[in-house]
Motif scaffolding. Structure first.
Motif, PDB file in Angstrom:
ATOM      1  N   LYS A   1       0.836  -1.201   0.000  1.00 45.25           N
ATOM      2  CA  LYS A   1       0.000   0.000   0.000  1.00 45.25           C
ATOM      3  C   LYS A   1       0.874   1.255   0.000  1.00 45.25           C
ATOM      4  O   LYS A   1       1.876   1.288   0.707  1.00 45.25           O
ATOM      5  CB  LYS A   1      -0.906   0.012   1.242  1.00 45.25           C
ATOM      6  CG  LYS A   1      -1.960  -1.068   1.255  1.00 45.25           C
ATOM      7  CD  LYS A   1      -2.754  -1.018   2.556  1.00 45.25           C
ATOM      8  CE  LYS A   1      -3.794  -2.121   2.618  1.00 45.25           C
ATOM      9  NZ  LYS A   1      -4.535  -2.112   3.900  1.00 45.25           N
ATOM     10  N   PRO A   2       0.563   2.250  -0.820  1.00 43.79           N
ATOM     11  CA  PRO A   2      -0.660   2.462  -1.590  1.00 43.79           C
ATOM     12  C   PRO A   2      -0.681   1.789  -2.960  1.00 43.79           C
ATOM     13  O   PRO A   2      -1.523   2.133  -3.804  1.00 43.79           O
ATOM     14  CB  PRO A   2      -0.692   3.974  -1.748  1.00 43.79           C
ATOM     15  CG  PRO A   2       0.751   4.352  -1.843  1.00 43.79           C
ATOM     16  CD  PRO A   2       1.452   3.431  -0.896  1.00 43.79           C
ATOM     17  N   GLY A   3       0.233   0.846  -3.196  1.00 47.80           N
ATOM     18  CA  GLY A   3       0.192   0.052  -4.424  1.00 47.80           C
ATOM     19  C   GLY A   3      -0.908  -0.990  -4.363  1.00 47.80           C
ATOM     20  O   GLY A   3      -1.689  -1.050  -3.408  1.00 47.80           O
ATOM     21  N   PRO A   4      -0.971  -1.861  -5.383  1.00 49.65           N
ATOM     22  CA  PRO A   4      -2.082  -2.834  -5.468  1.00 49.65           C
ATOM     23  C   PRO A   4      -1.973  -3.986  -4.487  1.00 49.65           C
ATOM     24  O   PRO A   4      -2.950  -4.702  -4.269  1.00 49.65           O
ATOM     25  CB  PRO A   4      -1.990  -3.334  -6.908  1.00 49.65           C
ATOM     26  CG  PRO A   4      -0.544  -3.171  -7.266  1.00 49.65           C
ATOM     27  CD  PRO A   4      -0.089  -1.927  -6.553  1.00 49.65           C
ATOM     28  N   MET A   5      -0.831  -4.195  -3.880  1.00 52.78           N
ATOM     29  CA  MET A   5      -0.477  -5.302  -2.992  1.00 52.78           C
ATOM     30  C   MET A   5      -0.256  -6.585  -3.799  1.00 52.78           C
ATOM     31  O   MET A   5      -0.977  -6.873  -4.754  1.00 52.78           O
ATOM     32  CB  MET A   5      -1.507  -5.541  -1.892  1.00 52.78           C
ATOM     33  CG  MET A   5      -1.577  -4.436  -0.867  1.00 52.78           C
ATOM     34  SD  MET A   5      -2.324  -4.959   0.703  1.00 52.78           S
ATOM     35  CE  MET A   5      -4.021  -5.265   0.238  1.00 52.78           C
ATOM     36  N   ALA A   6       0.746  -7.345  -3.379  1.00 54.74           N
ATOM     37  CA  ALA A   6       1.061  -8.620  -4.009  1.00 54.74           C
ATOM     38  C   ALA A   6      -0.117  -9.577  -3.805  1.00 54.74           C
ATOM     39  O   ALA A   6      -0.698  -9.644  -2.718  1.00 54.74           O
ATOM     40  CB  ALA A   6       2.336  -9.201  -3.418  1.00 54.74           C
ATOM     41  N   THR A   7      -0.428 -10.319  -4.845  1.00 49.88           N
ATOM     42  CA  THR A   7      -1.652 -11.114  -4.853  1.00 49.88           C
ATOM     43  C   THR A   7      -1.368 -12.571  -5.218  1.00 49.88           C
ATOM     44  O   THR A   7      -0.569 -12.861  -6.098  1.00 49.88           O
ATOM     45  CB  THR A   7      -2.662 -10.523  -5.871  1.00 49.88           C
ATOM     46  OG1 THR A   7      -2.924  -9.162  -5.504  1.00 49.88           O
ATOM     47  CG2 THR A   7      -3.969 -11.298  -5.861  1.00 49.88           C
ATOM     48  N   THR A   8      -2.035 -13.474  -4.502  1.00 50.18           N
ATOM     49  CA  THR A   8      -1.975 -14.898  -4.795  1.00 50.18           C
ATOM     50  C   THR A   8      -3.395 -15.454  -4.685  1.00 50.18           C
ATOM     51  O   THR A   8      -4.349 -14.691  -4.469  1.00 50.18           O
ATOM     52  CB  THR A   8      -0.996 -15.603  -3.834  1.00 50.18           C
ATOM     53  OG1 THR A   8      -0.803 -16.955  -4.251  1.00 50.18           O
ATOM     54  CG2 THR A   8      -1.496 -15.570  -2.395  1.00 50.18           C
ATOM     55  N   TYR A   9      -3.553 -16.748  -4.851  1.00 46.07           N
ATOM     56  CA  TYR A   9      -4.883 -17.351  -4.786  1.00 46.07           C
ATOM     57  C   TYR A   9      -4.865 -18.573  -3.885  1.00 46.07           C
ATOM     58  O   TYR A   9      -3.862 -19.282  -3.783  1.00 46.07           O
ATOM     59  CB  TYR A   9      -5.360 -17.756  -6.191  1.00 46.07           C
ATOM     60  CG  TYR A   9      -5.795 -16.565  -7.016  1.00 46.07           C
ATOM     61  CD1 TYR A   9      -7.118 -16.140  -7.016  1.00 46.07           C
ATOM     62  CD2 TYR A   9      -4.871 -15.848  -7.781  1.00 46.07           C
ATOM     63  CE1 TYR A   9      -7.524 -15.037  -7.759  1.00 46.07           C
ATOM     64  CE2 TYR A   9      -5.260 -14.745  -8.522  1.00 46.07           C
ATOM     65  CZ  TYR A   9      -6.586 -14.353  -8.501  1.00 46.07           C
ATOM     66  OH  TYR A   9      -6.984 -13.250  -9.224  1.00 46.07           O
ATOM     67  N   PHE A  10      -5.994 -18.786  -3.215  1.00 48.42           N
ATOM     68  CA  PHE A  10      -6.212 -20.022  -2.480  1.00 48.42           C
ATOM     69  C   PHE A  10      -7.678 -20.394  -2.604  1.00 48.42           C
ATOM     70  O   PHE A  10      -8.564 -19.573  -2.357  1.00 48.42           O
ATOM     71  CB  PHE A  10      -5.830 -19.897  -1.000  1.00 48.42           C
ATOM     72  CG  PHE A  10      -6.129 -21.150  -0.227  1.00 48.42           C
ATOM     73  CD1 PHE A  10      -5.369 -22.290  -0.435  1.00 48.42           C
ATOM     74  CD2 PHE A  10      -7.200 -21.212   0.652  1.00 48.42           C
ATOM     75  CE1 PHE A  10      -5.665 -23.463   0.235  1.00 48.42           C
ATOM     76  CE2 PHE A  10      -7.496 -22.377   1.332  1.00 48.42           C
ATOM     77  CZ  PHE A  10      -6.718 -23.519   1.123  1.00 48.42           C
ATOM     78  N   SER A  11      -7.912 -21.627  -3.003  1.00 51.62           N
ATOM     79  CA  SER A  11      -9.278 -22.158  -3.127  1.00 51.62           C
ATOM     80  C   SER A  11     -10.158 -21.243  -3.989  1.00 51.62           C
ATOM     81  O   SER A  11     -11.325 -21.010  -3.678  1.00 51.62           O
ATOM     82  CB  SER A  11      -9.896 -22.338  -1.729  1.00 51.62           C
ATOM     83  OG  SER A  11     -11.090 -23.091  -1.795  1.00 51.62           O
TER      84      SER A  11
END
Length: 297
Positions: A227-237
């Protein structure tokens, strides 16, 4: 000192502190402000109203119509700060002292876009701010002033932004004063490095985490877009999980395991396996409950 008349092409928080420094100097006359055509920045509009400065919006700066308008202001210098249109030859030739830009990168390296993010991703130990003349290339003009600032493991995108917002304003103001005095430097970029390099614009999809990387690379990636960037993103389920903070674990041994797997719960988040060791992730935004053993990604 003779008054200098400038046209201010600017937008966003980068430009606010710089404007405040410029407007306090009675020897600097801001003749007009041009924001980005897609601006959501009300601050510059408020400044224009407060100080009686013409606010030219929306404009395409390279059209014959705008060039005639800009010519009528008889500016000595055009100043670009976080502006997103390219200056072509006709408008570059208008002000007698040229066009300058403030760039948050150590030119001739880190030309292009999203420089603070890329500097962190590349594990740089410093980042730079450069004020340079604008030519028809992208961030290729002669350098007027340049300064470097340290990056430590305690830094992230937010902390670099805070430094850059303040320091860009200062170095830009200093550069304008040097130009005004007739004592400004012109350093050709090829004398620093014959090639340099460019960074591309980051966009949707670039926030996705590839867990098949080392702890150091994952730590750098996560902190580069917090923050204030998009934030690192991953996925679960099938659900999107966003991670705002990562921490390196001193002395963590290297061993083979399943990259992306949650190894242990901590006071603030989880330990997660990387290709070489593991890191701690925290400030996690997840619509589903995460538990030890879950594999992210």
């Amino acid at each position: 000192m003779e008054k200098i008349k400038i046209g201010y092409f600017a937008d966003g928080p980068w430009s606010h502190l710089a404007f405040e420094k410029l407007i306090k100097d009675d020897s600097i006359d801001i003749r007009f402000i041009v924001p980005r055509s897609d601006t959501t920045d009300q601050t510059l509009k408020n400044f224009s109203d407060e100080f009686g400065i013409d606010y030219l919006y929306p404009v395409k700066i390279n059209t014959p119509e705008f060039i005639e308008t800009a010519k009528s202001y008889d500016c000595d210098l055009f100043v670009s700060m976080s502006f997103n249109q390219i200056f072509r030859a006709a408008i570059l030739s208008l002000p007698r002292l040229g066009v300058i830009n403030c760039h948050a990168g150590n030119l001739p390296f880190y030309r292009g876009r999203n420089i603070l993010n890329w500097a962190l991703i590349n594990d740089e130990k410093q980042f730079g701010i450069t004020v340079h003349y604008v030519d028809e290339g992208i961030d290729t003009g002669d350098i007027i002033k340049q300064k470097s600032y340290p990056i430590t493991d305690a830094d992230d995108y937010n902390s670099l932004l805070e430094v850059a917002h303040t320091e860009c304003a200062s170095i830009l103001y200093d550069a304008i004063k040097e130009i005004q005095s007739g004592k400004s430097a012109r350093i050709l970029q090829h004398t620093i490095h014959p090639v340099g390099f460019y960074c591309g614009r980051r966009g949707p999809g670039d926030e996705l985490i590839n867990w098949n990387q080392s702890s150091r690379r994952l730590f750098n990636f996560i902190r580069s877009i917090n923050k204030p960037g998009p934030m690192a993103t991953t996925y679960f389920s099938g659900s999107e999980v966003r991670i705002n903070r990562a921490k390196l674990i001193e002395g963590a041994p290297e061993y083979i395991g399943t990259a992306g797997q949650l190894l242990a719960k901590t006071a603030s988040g989880f330990l997660v396996k990387t290709t070489d060791s593991f890191i701690e992730i925290s400030e996690i935004d997840s619509p589903v409950v995460l538990k030890v053993g879950d594999k992210l990604g």
